[in-house]
Scaffold this motif. Structure first.
Motif, PDB file in Angstrom:
ATOM      1  N   TYR A   7       5.571   7.497   5.985  1.00 41.54           N
ATOM      2  CA  TYR A   7       4.894   6.343   5.397  1.00 41.54           C
ATOM      3  C   TYR A   7       5.804   5.506   4.496  1.00 41.54           C
ATOM      4  O   TYR A   7       5.355   4.522   3.909  1.00 41.54           O
ATOM      5  N   LYS A  16       5.514  -0.782   5.536  1.00 49.17           N
ATOM      6  CA  LYS A  16       6.523   0.176   5.056  1.00 49.17           C
ATOM      7  C   LYS A  16       6.536   1.476   5.871  1.00 49.17           C
ATOM      8  O   LYS A  16       7.379   2.326   5.645  1.00 49.17           O
ATOM      9  N   TRP A  17       5.605   1.594   6.798  1.00 49.39           N
ATOM     10  CA  TRP A  17       5.541   2.827   7.587  1.00 49.39           C
ATOM     11  C   TRP A  17       6.783   2.972   8.457  1.00 49.39           C
ATOM     12  O   TRP A  17       7.395   1.976   8.866  1.00 49.39           O
ATOM     13  N   GLY A  35       6.817   6.033   1.597  1.00 52.47           N
ATOM     14  CA  GLY A  35       6.406   6.063   0.197  1.00 52.47           C
ATOM     15  C   GLY A  35       5.145   5.292  -0.119  1.00 52.47           C
ATOM     16  O   GLY A  35       4.704   5.273  -1.277  1.00 52.47           O
ATOM     17  N   ASP A  36       4.544   4.638   0.896  1.00 53.36           N
ATOM     18  CA  ASP A  36       3.340   3.856   0.632  1.00 53.36           C
ATOM     19  C   ASP A  36       2.417   3.934   1.852  1.00 53.36           C
ATOM     20  O   ASP A  36       2.538   3.160   2.804  1.00 53.36           O
ATOM     21  N   GLU A  37       1.480   4.872   1.807  1.00 53.99           N
ATOM     22  CA  GLU A  37       0.578   5.081   2.929  1.00 53.99           C
ATOM     23  C   GLU A  37      -0.388   3.928   3.123  1.00 53.99           C
ATOM     24  O   GLU A  37      -0.971   3.761   4.210  1.00 53.99           O
ATOM     25  N   GLY A  38      -0.538   3.095   2.117  1.00 47.98           N
ATOM     26  CA  GLY A  38      -1.476   1.987   2.213  1.00 47.98           C
ATOM     27  C   GLY A  38      -0.877   0.712   2.762  1.00 47.98           C
ATOM     28  O   GLY A  38      -1.605  -0.264   2.991  1.00 47.98           O
ATOM     29  N   ASP A  39       0.441   0.664   2.956  1.00 47.82           N
ATOM     30  CA  ASP A  39       1.100  -0.553   3.426  1.00 47.82           C
ATOM     31  C   ASP A  39       1.775  -0.291   4.771  1.00 47.82           C
ATOM     32  O   ASP A  39       2.866   0.281   4.829  1.00 47.82           O
TER      33      ASP A  39
END
Length: 296
Positions: free
Chosen positions: A203, A212-213, A205-209
């Protein structure tokens, strides 16, 4: 007479001692920016033969991985975790989505590669009649993983598969088949009636974005191929490889010669130990001939 005979003997001895070049060039330790260590190799004869069937370094400096469904780029190799990352040029990402091809690893027992269990495969643009939506099969993770579909369908790249951003996720499936992902793992998109797929191995460092995956296919490789013979070869400055019809072990030296042991000046040919035997016989025979000449 002795002075006349010695020059005749010396060239013959030198010809026997001369190493036989097997490789026209030595095996490289990098392919583009990817460092290569055993069991990987840049070309045929380098690394382990079970890996050479799948791995190739082309002239552009790209390390390629071949399967029954296509040729993929190896973007990195992690020798501490024994994993490689594949890039499928037709696989969808947040920035670019398109109709994809299928993906499959070879169905062979000897294949040293397996899908990493943490890889997440997401099927995109699936039809309503797709078998992945069969309630009796339970092939999609509709629980906590559904946020992956929402994240991917929020990307502007979905227009590439005929969808609008933030469209309903009813055509998306976080593929979670009940079988263990092994060397024979396959993703047959026509059979599954889906337009595209993606694979997420991290991810960033950012599973919500989703921007960035980390998109790609992570494979685990078998690390049991490293042997004492290979270590001995590498300690002598050589590179581990193989040669001959039986693909037997060969230590490839920097001068392009193959040996069966190491590169500490031995120069044994990969095809056997005939050279040392001939050298010994010539040495003994030459000594006897000189003694006979001295006593005549």
């Amino acid at each position: 007479h002795i002075l006349l005979l010695l020059p005749l003997f010396h060239p013959l001895s030198s010809a026997i001692n001369h190493e036989i070049p097997i490789n026209s060039s030595t095996c490289r330790d990098t392919c583009g920016t990817v460092p290569l260590k055993f069991p990987f190799g840049a070309g045929f004869g380098c690394g382990h033969p079970d890996f050479a069937r799948y791995i190739k370094c082309i002239s552009s400096g790209t390390l390629q991985f071949s399967t029954v469904t296509g040729i993929y780029t190896i973007s990195s190799i992690d020798y501490t975790t024994n994993t490689i990352i594949l890039e499928d040029p037709l696989m969808s990402t947040c920035t670019s989505m398109q109709n994809s091809g299928s993906f499959s690893l070879d169905h062979t027992i000897t294949s040293p590669f397996n899908i990493v269990a943490e890889d997440i495969f997401v099927l995109l643009g699936c039809s309503n009649t797709s078998p992945v939506f069969d309630p009796n099969e339970d092939l999609c993770d509709t629980g906590s993983a559904s946020h992956l579909c929402r994240g991917l369908y929020s990307c502007k790249g979905v227009t590439g598969i005929g969808l609008e951003p933030n469209t309903p996720i009813s055509t998306c499936c976080v593929y979670d088949p009940p079988v263990v992902l092994g060397s024979g793992y396959g993703l047959d998109l026509p059979k599954l009636q889906c337009s595209s797929y993606t694979s997420i191995y991290g991810y960033g460092g950012d599973e919500g974005d989703p921007m960035k995956w980390q998109f790609g296919i992570s494979l685990q490789y078998n690390d049991s191929y490293y042997t004492d013979a290979c270590k001995n070869c590498e300690d002598s400055g050589g590179t581990c490889g193989f040669a001959g019809l039986d693909e037997s072990f060969a230590c490839i030296c920097r001068n392009g010669m193959n040996t069966t042991t190491n590169c500490f000046g031995r120069g044994y040919a990969w095809s056997g130990t005939w050279r040392p035997k001939i050298q010994t016989k010539m040495s003994v025979g030459g000594t006897l001939l000189l003694w006979m000449l001295l006593f005549i």
